[in-house]
Write an enzyme that holds these catalytic residues in place. Structure first.
Site, PDB file in Angstrom:
ATOM      1  N   GLU A 136       1.014  -1.162   0.017  1.00 48.24           N
ATOM      2  CA  GLU A 136       0.141   0.009   0.129  1.00 48.24           C
ATOM      3  C   GLU A 136       0.859   1.321   0.132  1.00 48.24           C
ATOM      4  O   GLU A 136       0.742   2.365  -0.531  1.00 48.24           O
ATOM      5  CB  GLU A 136      -0.912   0.048   1.190  1.00 48.24           C
ATOM      6  CG  GLU A 136      -2.010  -1.112   1.033  1.00 48.24           C
ATOM      7  CD  GLU A 136      -2.929  -1.315   2.234  1.00 48.24           C
ATOM      8  OE1 GLU A 136      -2.364  -1.865   3.401  1.00 48.24           O
ATOM      9  OE2 GLU A 136      -4.127  -1.338   2.189  1.00 48.24           O
ATOM     10  N   GLU A 156      -3.931  -9.996   3.824  1.00 53.43           N
ATOM     11  CA  GLU A 156      -5.006  -9.698   4.983  1.00 53.43           C
ATOM     12  C   GLU A 156      -6.128 -10.557   5.030  1.00 53.43           C
ATOM     13  O   GLU A 156      -6.546 -10.666   6.448  1.00 53.43           O
ATOM     14  CB  GLU A 156      -5.458  -8.192   4.977  1.00 53.43           C
ATOM     15  CG  GLU A 156      -4.634  -6.960   4.952  1.00 53.43           C
ATOM     16  CD  GLU A 156      -3.845  -6.644   3.480  1.00 53.43           C
ATOM     17  OE1 GLU A 156      -3.826  -7.463   2.771  1.00 53.43           O
ATOM     18  OE2 GLU A 156      -2.904  -5.606   3.505  1.00 53.43           O
TER      19      GLU A 156
END
Ligand code: NAD
Length: 700
Positions: A136, A156
């Protein structure tokens, strides 16, 4: 070891002028003659880079300066050899409330938004692992250059979450949206070249060309792919609705929404807000904060730490380089192939030639699936040496016996090889059920003897039970544990007791399923109920997979050794099926019939006739005896650590990870409630449900 050594081998990273810069915190920052600032992440407190609040706060302070000083360009990379960044620091999630997480995320987003808005060109150079929050961070830059060994992903979902630091909108904005969603939904990492082909990174280069690639990105030669027509169409809701339907269907094939809500949430977010970055950002933060408080996520975070704890049982090196495996059957062949794939030199022996040939063939297929890179597969196969004469015994640091489960045969094998073993060599057995003290009787040096109990298939089952006995030396147990970790499996130390931990706990689950079947309940219904609870495979299908002959053997011997009241008697028809060689999946027929691809032919439980038999006690009848056996093992010190017992059941049987493990599940449900329920079942169905006295002590 080759693979591990490769990953750790000296590599000289192109760090630009930051190479010589003094670290002022987690970053080293320096500007070159062209005015390009290199900012190198090199956490002072960790071996690998993770992203957490201090890192983001520090980045924010640097951004203050960059906004003022306006560098020509900004390069972000990592000084850690292993990779760019492994993701968010998971410790941050433990015990944090949704409100705290939300506040931290909002701040994190502000920092990454600032980075994204920086007026100069920003370039991320990633190598090795670039995961989760690390990816990210890279996505908030204008350009991404991947070194060819990079592996990029969003893990995740494995923690019951979805990306929370902008991944949900930045990844679909730069890459093919469907591919980006698939990545986030599956949690699977992808190699650099594939990331390039979907648009996630802009270039893939060798390390030695990083400086040139940075220059190309700076001068604008490195163009971003423009989104495909299909990608642009997904900016419109109706197109997303159609795609979302497919995604939901595919996700549901892998995970139940009730048990694993995160991927379904992500699809909802994308369907509602895809293409509207601001709306998606707000929704991402809210949804992440909600998910972090879910039982599923808390339990999956627990599983993450259980795995770390099991890996952490490794204390020093095993000192093993050469492994000799005796018996090239179902297990020996796989153990040998797996160890070779992990860099060990392996010799593989058998009394017959044919199994060795078959094992090498299967090894190639397995390694191609797991290792993928053809050069590495070839190297692994080079390390796997057929050894019909057993010459490897005299050179091996570890001999693993995986011959048929017959004590006389194993004794004979040990008597033959023990005089040949090298000084300091370990002798291990893969026995599933034979007591190690009995196997060790007659050995000259039982202190070097240990159980390395692998599970089938070795490539998928991460657990290895490290079985000790009364005469094992602590050094043997230590080295065996280290070896399991060195081949990327998770060790669980257990004492030599009937069935050790995993088989003792799994057997009642399978045995009860046969009783339910005997009561006239459809096998598909039994399997479905167990799967709904979260088991990866229903007990009937599992029995077929293990093999009816082996299941019958294990159940009979456990019942003899643990007492008739602990397990139901095997039904007569099971013995008949074994006699008729209807042994399950391996013979194409067992409790189910199998198609050409080895899949069971099942009727959907919904299609069963109305009024067909059911039992509201079914799930507890299947699950509670399994829990009872785990508690018995803890109480009898077959396994001494409650957390490792949970980990062993998750990694050895697939016990519903989102429930955090059998003991954790029992504690969540309430020990008193479980004990009361077992008493009720015992009164109704028989003494096999009697709660073990260990439950009371577990409360203490
Ligand atoms: P298998 O029958 O598939 O293979 C055994 C191999 O040993 C055969 O190839 C046979 O030719 C060979 N062999 C027989 N006598 C030998 C000798 N004297 N010297 C060398 N090789 C000899 O058996 P398997 O299923 O691989 O089981 C092996 C061991 O692993 C057993 O102790 C079993 O309990 C244990 N185990 C099996 C599983 C499983 O799921 N199959 C799981 C865990 C542990």
């Amino acid at each position: 070891m080759g693979r591990m050594l490769n990953a750790l081998s000296e590599r000289s990273l192109e760090l630009g002028p930051a190479r010589n810069a003094e670290p002022t915190g987690h970053f080293r920052v320096a500007r070159d003659d062209d005015g390009i600032v290199w900012m190198v992440l090199d956490r002072t407190d960790k071996r690998v880079n993770t992203i957490d609040r201090p890192v983001l706060e520090e980045l924010n302070q640097h951004l203050d300066r960059f906004e003022r000083e306006k560098p020509a360009a900004l390069v972000i990379r990592s000084a850690k050899k292993a990779g760019f960044a492994a993701g968010a620091d998971i410790n941050q999630f433990v015990g944090a409330s949704a409100a705290e997480i939300k506040a931290a995320l909002e701040q994190g987003h502000q920092v990454l938004d600032r980075l994204a808005r920086l007026s100069c060109r920003t370039i991320a150079v990633v190598h090795g692992h670039c995961l989760g929050a690390g990816l990210e961070l890279a996505l908030a830059c204008d350009r991404r250059i991947a070194v060819s060994d990079a592996s990029l992903g969003f893990p995740e979902v494995m923690l019951g979450l979805h990306p929370g630091l902008g991944g949900t909108f930045r990844a679909p904005a730069v890459a093919d949206p469907i591919e980006a969603m698939t990545m986030m939904l599956t949690g699977r990492a992808m190699p650099a070249r594939r990331a390039r082909s979907i648009g996630l990174v802009d270039a893939v280069v060798e390390e030695r060309h990083v400086a040139a690639a940075v220059e190309a990105a700076f001068y604008g030669d490195l163009r971003r792919k423009s989104p495909s027509l299909a990608g642009r169409a997904l900016g419109f809701r109706p197109a997303r609705q159609i795609a979302a339907r497919t995604m939901r269907k595919k996700t549901a094939e892998k995970a139940r929404q009730e048990n694993y809500p995160a991927p379904f949430r992500l699809i909802d977010l994308w369907e509602a807000h895809g293409g509207d970055e601001k709306a998606m950002q707000r929704a991402e933060i809210d949804s992440f904060a909600e998910l972090i408080e879910s039982e599923t996520s808390k339990n999956l975070v627990r599983v993450f730490f259980l795995r770390e704890k099991m890996k952490g049982l490794k204390d020093g090196s095993s000192g093993v380089r050469h492994v000799h495996v005796i018996g090239a059957g179902a297990m020996g062949g796989e153990i040998a192939a797996w160890a070779a794939g992990q860099g060990f030199r392996v010799t593989l022996g058998d009394i017959r030639l044919e199994p060795i040939g078959a094992a090498v063939k299967k090894a190639a297929a397995m390694l191609e699936k797991v290792v993928k890179d053809p050069l590495k597969v070839r190297d692994a196969l080079d390390r796997l040496i057929p050894d019909p004469e057993g010459l490897g015994v005299a050179h091996a640091d570890l001999v693993i016996e995986a011959a048929p489960e017959k004590i006389e045969l194993k004794h004979k094998i040990y008597a033959g090889i023990e005089p040949k073993l090298k000084e300091g060599a370990l002798l291990a057995t893969n026995t599933s059920a034979l007591p190690l003290q009995d196997l060790a009787s007659g050995m000259r040096d039982p202190s070097r003897f240990v159980g390395l109990h692998f599970f089938n298939p070795v490539s998928r089952m991460q657990l290895v039970e490290i079985v000790s006995h009364d005469r094992i030396s602590p050094e043997t147990a230590r080295r065996a544990t280290a070896f399991a970790a060195e081949i990327s499996r998770l060790p669980a130390p257990v004492a030599s007791a009937p069935g050790f931990l995993v088989n003792r706990a799994l057997t009642p689950y399978m045995a009860e399923a046969l009783v339910l079947l005997d009561e006239g309940i459809a096998k598909e219904r039994i399997d479905r109920r167990a799967e709904e609870f979260g088991m990866p495979m229903g007990p009937i299908e599992l029995t077929d997979q293990v093999g009816l002959d082996i299941a019958l053997d294990v159940a009979t011997s456990l019942r003899e050794r643990l007492g008739e009241d602990t397990l139901p008697a095997a039904p007569d028809w099971l013995t008949r099926m074994v006699e008729e060689k209807r042994l399950g999946r391996k013979t194409g027929r067992g409790l189910y019939d199998y198609d050409g691809e080895g899949k069971p032919k099942k009727i959907a439980p919904e299609a069963l006739p109305d009024g067909s038999r059911d039992d509201p006690d079914m799930v507890d009848r299947l699950i509670l005896p399994m829990l009872n056996a785990v508690v018995a093992c803890i109480d009898e010190k077959v396994i001494t650590d409650e957390e490792i017992a949970d980990g062993a059941m998750i990694f050895g049987t697939g016990f519903a990870p989102f429930r955090g493990g059998p003991v954790h599940y029992a504690r969540q449900r309430g020990i008193d409630a479980i004990v009361a329920r077992m008493r009720e079942l015992a009164a109704k169905h028989g003494p096999r449900f009697t709660p073990h006295p260990g439950w009371e002590r577990l409360k203490g």
